[in-house]
Motif scaffolding. Structure first.
Motif, PDB file in Angstrom:
ATOM      1  N   ARG A 100      60.042  26.819  56.370  1.00  0.00           N
ATOM      2  CA  ARG A 100      58.883  26.585  57.289  1.00  0.00           C
ATOM      3  C   ARG A 100      59.511  26.218  58.735  1.00  0.00           C
ATOM      4  NH1 ARG A 100      55.794  21.940  53.604  1.00  0.00           N
ATOM      5  NH2 ARG A 100      55.351  23.355  51.925  1.00  0.00           N
ATOM      6  N   SER A 101      60.813  26.339  58.866  1.00  0.00           N
ATOM      7  CA  SER A 101      61.311  26.114  60.094  1.00  0.00           C
ATOM      8  C   SER A 101      61.905  27.444  60.689  1.00  0.00           C
ATOM      9  CB  SER A 101      62.391  25.049  60.080  1.00  0.00           C
ATOM     10  OG  SER A 101      61.848  23.972  59.407  1.00  0.00           O
ATOM     11  N   PHE A 102      61.369  28.563  60.376  1.00  0.00           N
ATOM     12  CA  PHE A 102      61.762  29.909  60.597  1.00  0.00           C
ATOM     13  C   PHE A 102      63.305  30.082  60.571  1.00  0.00           C
ATOM     14  CE2 PHE A 102      58.351  28.739  63.261  1.00  0.00           C
ATOM     15  CZ  PHE A 102      57.399  29.615  62.950  1.00  0.00           C
ATOM     16  N   ALA A 103      63.837  29.621  59.385  1.00  0.00           N
ATOM     17  CA  ALA A 103      65.250  29.917  58.708  1.00  0.00           C
ATOM     18  C   ALA A 103      65.115  30.769  57.517  1.00  0.00           C
ATOM     19  CB  ALA A 103      65.989  28.534  58.801  1.00  0.00           C
ATOM     20  N   GLN A 104      66.197  31.657  57.194  1.00  0.00           N
ATOM     21  CA  GLN A 104      66.209  32.134  55.865  1.00  0.00           C
ATOM     22  C   GLN A 104      67.229  31.194  55.045  1.00  0.00           C
ATOM     23  OE1 GLN A 104      67.231  36.223  56.746  1.00  0.00           O
ATOM     24  NE2 GLN A 104      65.157  36.911  57.152  1.00  0.00           N
ATOM     25  N   GLY A 105      66.502  30.199  54.722  1.00  0.00           N
ATOM     26  CA  GLY A 105      67.252  29.494  53.751  1.00  0.00           C
ATOM     27  C   GLY A 105      68.367  28.691  54.425  1.00  0.00           C
ATOM     28  N   THR A 106      69.241  28.312  53.747  1.00  0.00           N
ATOM     29  CA  THR A 106      70.597  27.578  54.029  1.00  0.00           C
ATOM     30  C   THR A 106      71.728  28.113  53.270  1.00  0.00           C
ATOM     31  OG1 THR A 106      70.290  25.715  52.501  1.00  0.00           O
ATOM     32  CG2 THR A 106      69.561  25.330  54.652  1.00  0.00           C
ATOM     33  N   ASN A 107      73.057  27.685  53.778  1.00  0.00           N
ATOM     34  CA  ASN A 107      74.121  28.511  52.979  1.00  0.00           C
ATOM     35  C   ASN A 107      75.404  27.406  53.093  1.00  0.00           C
ATOM     36  OD1 ASN A 107      75.724  30.022  51.401  1.00  0.00           O
ATOM     37  ND2 ASN A 107      74.967  31.955  52.422  1.00  0.00           N
ATOM     38  N   ALA A 108      76.554  27.737  52.560  1.00  0.00           N
ATOM     39  CA  ALA A 108      77.652  26.612  52.690  1.00  0.00           C
ATOM     40  C   ALA A 108      79.025  27.690  52.236  1.00  0.00           C
ATOM     41  CB  ALA A 108      77.355  25.563  51.658  1.00  0.00           C
ATOM     42  N   TRP A 109      79.939  27.167  52.504  1.00  0.00           N
ATOM     43  CA  TRP A 109      81.230  27.700  52.100  1.00  0.00           C
ATOM     44  C   TRP A 109      82.456  26.492  51.741  1.00  0.00           C
ATOM     45  CZ3 TRP A 109      80.406  29.213  57.345  1.00  0.00           C
ATOM     46  CH2 TRP A 109      81.496  28.375  58.290  1.00  0.00           C
ATOM     47  N   THR A 110      83.237  26.512  51.038  1.00  0.00           N
ATOM     48  CA  THR A 110      84.292  25.712  50.684  1.00  0.00           C
ATOM     49  C   THR A 110      85.573  26.304  51.271  1.00  0.00           C
ATOM     50  OG1 THR A 110      83.104  24.636  48.986  1.00  0.00           O
ATOM     51  CG2 THR A 110      85.282  24.240  49.366  1.00  0.00           C
ATOM     52  N   ASP A 111      86.279  25.784  51.956  1.00  0.00           N
ATOM     53  CA  ASP A 111      87.656  26.393  52.435  1.00  0.00           C
ATOM     54  C   ASP A 111      88.696  25.234  51.952  1.00  0.00           C
ATOM     55  OD1 ASP A 111      89.823  27.917  53.325  1.00  0.00           O
ATOM     56  OD2 ASP A 111      88.379  28.478  54.981  1.00  0.00           O
ATOM     57  N   THR A 112      90.111  25.464  52.200  1.00  0.00           N
ATOM     58  CA  THR A 112      91.256  24.628  51.706  1.00  0.00           C
ATOM     59  C   THR A 112      90.894  23.412  52.487  1.00  0.00           C
ATOM     60  OG1 THR A 112      92.413  26.387  51.377  1.00  0.00           O
ATOM     61  CG2 THR A 112      93.665  24.282  51.670  1.00  0.00           C
ATOM     62  N   ASN A 340      98.288  52.100  48.368  1.00  0.00           N
ATOM     63  CA  ASN A 340      97.024  52.592  48.813  1.00  0.00           C
ATOM     64  C   ASN A 340      96.464  52.062  50.000  1.00  0.00           C
ATOM     65  OD1 ASN A 340      97.109  54.318  46.576  1.00  0.00           O
ATOM     66  ND2 ASN A 340      95.757  52.797  45.338  1.00  0.00           N
ATOM     67  N   SER A 341      96.652  50.720  50.212  1.00  0.00           N
ATOM     68  CA  SER A 341      96.283  49.962  51.467  1.00  0.00           C
ATOM     69  C   SER A 341      97.036  48.719  51.861  1.00  0.00           C
ATOM     70  CB  SER A 341      94.936  49.417  51.349  1.00  0.00           C
ATOM     71  OG  SER A 341      94.685  48.637  50.517  1.00  0.00           O
ATOM     72  N   VAL A 342      96.942  48.365  53.035  1.00  0.00           N
ATOM     73  CA  VAL A 342      97.830  47.372  53.401  1.00  0.00           C
ATOM     74  C   VAL A 342      97.055  46.263  54.421  1.00  0.00           C
ATOM     75  CG1 VAL A 342      99.071  48.314  55.546  1.00  0.00           C
ATOM     76  CG2 VAL A 342      99.894  46.119  54.437  1.00  0.00           C
ATOM     77  N   TYR A 343      96.634  45.184  54.322  1.00  0.00           N
ATOM     78  CA  TYR A 343      95.946  44.391  55.058  1.00  0.00           C
ATOM     79  C   TYR A 343      96.839  43.116  55.444  1.00  0.00           C
ATOM     80  CZ  TYR A 343      94.151  43.282  50.734  1.00  0.00           C
ATOM     81  OH  TYR A 343      94.019  42.967  48.998  1.00  0.00           O
ATOM     82  N   THR A 344      96.103  42.448  56.530  1.00  0.00           N
ATOM     83  CA  THR A 344      96.725  40.999  56.921  1.00  0.00           C
ATOM     84  C   THR A 344      95.845  39.884  56.791  1.00  0.00           C
ATOM     85  OG1 THR A 344      96.261  41.190  59.257  1.00  0.00           O
ATOM     86  CG2 THR A 344      98.281  42.224  58.364  1.00  0.00           C
ATOM     87  N   SER A 345      96.006  38.808  56.816  1.00  0.00           N
ATOM     88  CA  SER A 345      95.479  37.428  56.684  1.00  0.00           C
ATOM     89  C   SER A 345      96.223  36.291  57.562  1.00  0.00           C
ATOM     90  CB  SER A 345      95.054  36.921  55.526  1.00  0.00           C
ATOM     91  OG  SER A 345      95.890  36.414  54.654  1.00  0.00           O
ATOM     92  N   LEU A 346      95.693  35.475  58.393  1.00  0.00           N
ATOM     93  CA  LEU A 346      96.116  34.435  58.693  1.00  0.00           C
ATOM     94  C   LEU A 346      95.702  33.043  58.317  1.00  0.00           C
ATOM     95  CD1 LEU A 346      96.456  35.742  62.677  1.00  0.00           C
ATOM     96  CD2 LEU A 346      98.293  35.542  60.937  1.00  0.00           C
ATOM     97  N   GLU A 347      96.305  32.064  57.815  1.00  0.00           N
ATOM     98  CA  GLU A 347      95.860  30.914  57.393  1.00  0.00           C
ATOM     99  C   GLU A 347      95.924  30.015  58.667  1.00  0.00           C
ATOM    100  OE1 GLU A 347      94.490  30.471  54.846  1.00  0.00           O
ATOM    101  OE2 GLU A 347      95.448  32.019  53.097  1.00  0.00           O
ATOM    102  N   GLN A 348      94.849  29.394  59.045  1.00  0.00           N
ATOM    103  CA  GLN A 348      94.563  28.454  60.258  1.00  0.00           C
ATOM    104  C   GLN A 348      94.443  26.877  59.793  1.00  0.00           C
ATOM    105  OE1 GLN A 348      94.993  29.872  62.982  1.00  0.00           O
ATOM    106  NE2 GLN A 348      94.090  32.006  63.045  1.00  0.00           N
ATOM    107  N   TYR A 349      95.828  26.522  59.076  1.00  0.00           N
ATOM    108  CA  TYR A 349      95.713  25.154  58.917  1.00  0.00           C
ATOM    109  C   TYR A 349      96.243  24.214  60.085  1.00  0.00           C
ATOM    110  CZ  TYR A 349      95.092  27.120  54.251  1.00  0.00           C
ATOM    111  OH  TYR A 349      94.542  27.740  53.144  1.00  0.00           O
TER     112      TYR A 349
END
Length: 378
Positions: A100-112, A340-349
């Motif tokens: 009703r407030s012109f939003a497509q619902g709500t959402n959330a995530w859990t990180d470390t 087949n592939s290689v990728y990286t990630s950075l943990e921002q703690y």
């Protein structure tokens, strides 16, 4: 990249700006965009206003959450928050009000190290209407036994474990990526609470009960541990005025003095890494000759060391981003690739970490991939 300034203490001689019981912590501009951070004198709640000229208003309601075991309390609360609150004790009411407030619902995530609840509305009017309702769900959820049974865990008449959270973790717990990432986490962050699986592992979720979740909520879901970050065409004064009903409710339940008696999360320093660790983890697979993973991780600079963090991110991108990047050119996009592939990630703690992951490796190449990688890096 500008959050270092948002976390900075008030400089000496800074003239404090106030609004209706809120104090301005800092204010600056980034690319001509006004950014300010405010803290409530009464409850300790924080608001960050990023005043971007755009039709959409995005809200991120972030709670600093710290796990001390693998029972998944941070993750279970992420689900239970949407099951109704003191003032709105009906499941699904939050999303109905959001629509009703012109939003497509709500959402959330859990990180470390945090849990974040999101909402995006067209225009500020709907957002300002939704904000106190959303905060009420976060700070004062119902956490009923019935919600726990359906959302977290229960045993069916056939003796099988069910529940939304349980089934979600069941689908991923024994995948190669999760098993490898968990092993890296256990050794890279030994001696800290970064080692725990905030989503929960199945055997510990089965032993979890609703009272434990309620105690966890009381410890972390406090107004002085909540930061409301808003981007869009809405002023800080409008945000703080919209939160006034929640401020009054919080004060009626005890207010800031009671909240300050509970220590803030993530206050324990991260101990240095003592030694390098090598581990080989077995996992079930349809093909025993292909599909292996190789993961390698290093501790990085402290999070507040912005320049070194940016340099590290640029280095990781340079090493793996394109077909001409040194690692991809030597080990993936070559005549005899080892993966087949290689990728990286950075943990921002509070202390960062960099990780390289090679996927689709033949098992015969597992014995040579580390030597080849270190040769490229040297």
């Amino acid at each position: 990249f500008f959050f270092e300034l948002l976390l900075a203490p008030i400089p000496p001689g800074h003239r404090m700006t106030r609004h209706n019981g809120w104090s301005q912590v800092c204010q600056f501009e980034h690319s001509s965009i006004p950014i300010s951070k405010w803290a409530s004198d009464k409850t300790g709640m924080q608001v960050v206003a990023i005043e971007i000229e755009r039709p959409m208003v995005d809200g991120y309601l972030a709670i600093a959450t710290e796990a001390s075991c693998d029972d998944g309390c941070p993750h279970t609360l992420e689900h239970l928050i949407f099951m109704g609150s003191e003032d709105f004790p009906v499941k699904g009411m939050l999303d109905q009000l959001a629509n009703r407030s012109f939003a497509q619902g709500t959402n959330a995530w859990t990180d470390t190290d945090h849990t974040c609840y999101t909402i995006s509305t067209a225009g500020k009017e709907g957002f300002l209407r939704m904000l106190p309702t959303y905060v009420d769900h976060i700070l004062y959820p119902n956490l009923t036994e019935a919600a726990f049974i359906t959302e977290v865990h229960h045993i069916t008449e056939k003796g099988e474990s069910q529940g939304v959270v349980y089934c979600e973790m069941q689908s991923r717990e024994n995948t190669p990526m999760i098993k490898g990432s968990r092993e890296v986490q256990q050794h890279l962050w030994k001696g800290t609470n970064y080692v725990w699986e905030t989503g929960g592992i199945m055997k510990d979720i089965r032993a979890l009960d609703n009272d434990t979740i309620k105690k966890y909520h009381a410890s972390y879901y406090r107004p002085n541990n909540l930061c409301v970050i808003v981007t869009g065409k809405v002023s800080p004064a409008e945000l703080m005025d919209a939160l006034e009903p929640m401020e009054a409710k919080i004060m009626g339940k005890g207010g800031l003095p009671e909240l300050l008696s509970v220590p803030q999360p993530w206050q324990t320093p991260v101990p240095p890494l003592q030694e390098s660790v090598h581990r080989c983890i077995e996992f079930p697979a349809e093909d025993e000759e292909e599909g292996a993973l190789f993961m390698i991780a290093w501790r990085g600079p402290r999070w507040m060391d912005l320049q070194t963090r940016v340099e590290l991110a640029c280095l990781m991108q340079y090493l793996t981003e394109s077909a001409v990047s040194p690692i991809r050119k030597a080990m993936v996009d070559c005549e005899n690739p080892v993966a087949n592939s290689v990728y990286t990630s950075l943990e921002q703690y509070s202390v960062t970490a960099a990780e390289l992951t090679f996927d689709g490796i033949k098992t015969v190449n597992l014995g040579v991939i580390e030597t080849q990688l270190l040769g490229v890096l040297e």
